[in-house]
Design an enzyme around this catalytic site. Sequence first.
Site: not given
Length: 663
Positions: A35-36, A214-215, A245, A598
Site C-alpha cells: 500500500k505505502t 491513508d488508513e 482492518q 502481521r
Amino acid sequence: MAGGFSFESLNKAQREAVGAIDGPVLILAGAGTGKTRTVTCRIAHMLERGIAAENILAVTFTNKAAAEMRERITDMISKDTAEAMTVCTFHSLCVRILRGGIDRLGYKKNFAIYTGSDQVGLMKQLLVRKGGANCTLKPEQILGAISKAKNAGRDPSEQEDDFISILATAYQNELRAQNAVDFDDLLVLGEKLLTEHEDVRDAFRAYYQRVTVDEFQDTNSLQMRLLQQLVGPPYHVCVVGDDDQSIYGWRGAEVANILQFEKFFPNPQVILLEENYRSTNAVLHTANSLIKHNIGRRPKVLISTRAGGVPVRIVSMPGDAEEAEFIAEEIIEEKNLAKKTWEDFAVLFRTNGQCRKLEEALRERKIPYRMVGAQSFFDRREIRDVIAYAQLMAAPESDVALLRVLNAPNRGIGQTTAVLATDHSRAIHRSVWEALCDPAFTSQLSTKTRGSVEEFVAMIAGAKTKIDMAKQNAGQVLREMIHEMEYIPWLMRGCKTEKERDVRTEGIGSIIKQLEEYSAKGKKLQSFLDAVSLSSEREDDLETKQGVTLITLHASKGLEFPYVYLVGVEEGTLPHKRSISEGTRDEERRLLYVGITRARERLTLTYCSTRTKFGKEEGCQPSSFLDELDGEFLQLCSYDDIMGREASDDELSNFFNSMNFDS
DNA sequence: GACTAACGTTTTTTT
DNA sequence: AACGTTAGTC
C-alpha cells in the site's frame, strides 16, 4: 523532476492505482499488499505530471506514519519535494488551519491545546464545582461522552443524561474562557472554520489540488465532513484503506466512510489490491478463513505470492506464566537454530495488562525487548510539569498549566491559595493568571503568601519577556527558570530509587534540549507546544530500540515480523469481554485478523486455562474465534506436548553423554 | 501546608 | 500488584 519509480516493478492493480490521479479514487488495500509503496508512487506520478509538491496533501493516521511517508518521498524523489508537501494527521492539519484563522471563530490565535490529563484535571474540577460529589461518573467517562458526540458531529452539550449535559456545557465554556481547545475541538473548529467561511475554504481547496487519505477505515464522521470541505469538484481525492482492518470503531471510526465511499464522492474509481507480498500461504489462508465470518464487508481475499510455509500453531497453556515462559524459551531456541535476530520476533496481545508476565519472562532470561505504546513520554509527571512551564511562557492564561505547576516545586502557594485564586478568576471573568496579577486579589493574602505569588508571577512574566521581547532561545530561558526554582532537587526528593532519579532527570534534560534545538532553528515556542500536544510519540522508538517487540494488537497495525506470537486468544480477552455487551464482536475479529496478518513466516496463537487478572487467578476458555479458523494449515498442540518433548530430548542427550562417558 | 498511611481502583484499544 | 487519591495527623 526525476520520478524515481518504474511502472514495471508494480503489479497490475498497483499500476492502475498509480495511474489514477484525477477524480475520486478508492484504493482497497489488503494487509501486506504494498500500500505505502503504491501511494508513494502515485504521488511521484502526480509530480511527474506537473503538480507542484506544495499542492499535494497526504493525511495519515499517526505522526509516525506521516514521517515515514515523508521519508519514502525523500528516498524516491528528493528531500525538498518531501518537505514542500503537506504530510500530516487530520489533527495537525487542523492546527495549521486554526493557527491561521481561529480568530474568525472568536478565539485568540495563541490558543492552548488540552490533551489527556489536562482534560481530566479540568473535568475533575468541574465535577466538584457542579456538585458531583455523590456522582458515580468518572471524569474519563464524561469526557468520553463529550468526545464521542463531537466526533459523530453532534453537539456535545446534548446528552441523554442531563448531568452530563451540564458538565459538557461547563467544559466547553471553561475551555473557551481559557482560550483553549481540546483534541476533538481541533477537528470541530477546523471543520467549522471551513464551513462557515467560504473564502477560507476556497483558499484551501485551491491550494490542496490533490488530497490523499491513508488508513481511511479509521476516519470518523467529523473527519469525513472535514474532508468534504477540503475537497471540491472535480474531487481529486484518493482514499486508501482496508475495511477488514478497521479497529478503531470504539473511537468513533465509521467503516461506512469506506463501505459507502460513493455516497460522499460521486462515481469513484475503485481499485482492489489483493496480492500479498508479506506472508506465507499458511498464514494468509488462516487469515482469510477468519475474516470471511464478518458480514457487510467489501469482499476481498488475500492472495499469497509465497506458497506453503510452516503450519500456524495453536498452543494451549496451563496459565499465563507458562505462556510467557514458553515464548521466551522458544525465542532463544529459535533464534539460535534459525539464526534470527531478536528483532525478528514479536509478541502481540489484546491489552497492555498482559504485558507484565511477558516482560518478566524475557528479563529473567536476559532477552532484550522493546515495548511499543506503553507509557507515553509526554504523560510522565515531570515532563508534563516542564511542558506546563513552557506553556505558561507562551500563554500564561492557560489555567490548567498554571494550576499544575503553581506549587511544583513547593513555593508556599498551596491548595487554599489555589482555590482562592480560581474563585477570584471566576469572579472577575479572567484567567487564574490574571487573578494572581490582580492587586485586589493579592491584597487579601498573607504577607508571606503574597510574596510567593508575586515571585511566581515575576518569574513567568520575566521569562516571557526574555522570549518575546529579547528574542532569547526559549529552551535556554526554560532551562534557567527550571534551574533557578530548583525544580530538579525538589523532584529528586520524591524519588524512591536511584534509577528513578536518573530517568526523570534525563527526561527533563531531553525535553528542554528538544526545545532548545527547536528554538535554535528559529521555530516558535508555540509550534513546539503544538508538536508536543499532537504527538503521542512514545519515548522508545521502534527503530531506535533493539530486541523482541512487545506490542498491543492495535499498535501492531502496519508492522510485520517473521515470527509472531499472538497470546491470550481467550474468550473474554479476544474477543474482549466488553465487546460482547457492546455488540462489537466483528471488530474483535478484525483485531485478530490484523494480528494474524502481521506474521511473515511463522505464527503461533496461544491460549491459557487460567490467567491472573488484577492479582487474582481466573479460569478461561479458548476464544470462539479459534473454531472459525480453517484447519488446513493449523497445528494444534499443548504446553505438555512441547515441554514434554523438550524434557525427553534432554534425557536423550544425557543418555548419550553417559554412554560415551562409559565406553 | 506537608507528610504518611490506608484505601480503592484499575485493564481495551489512542489521534 | 501497583498506582493514585484521600483523609488524618503533625
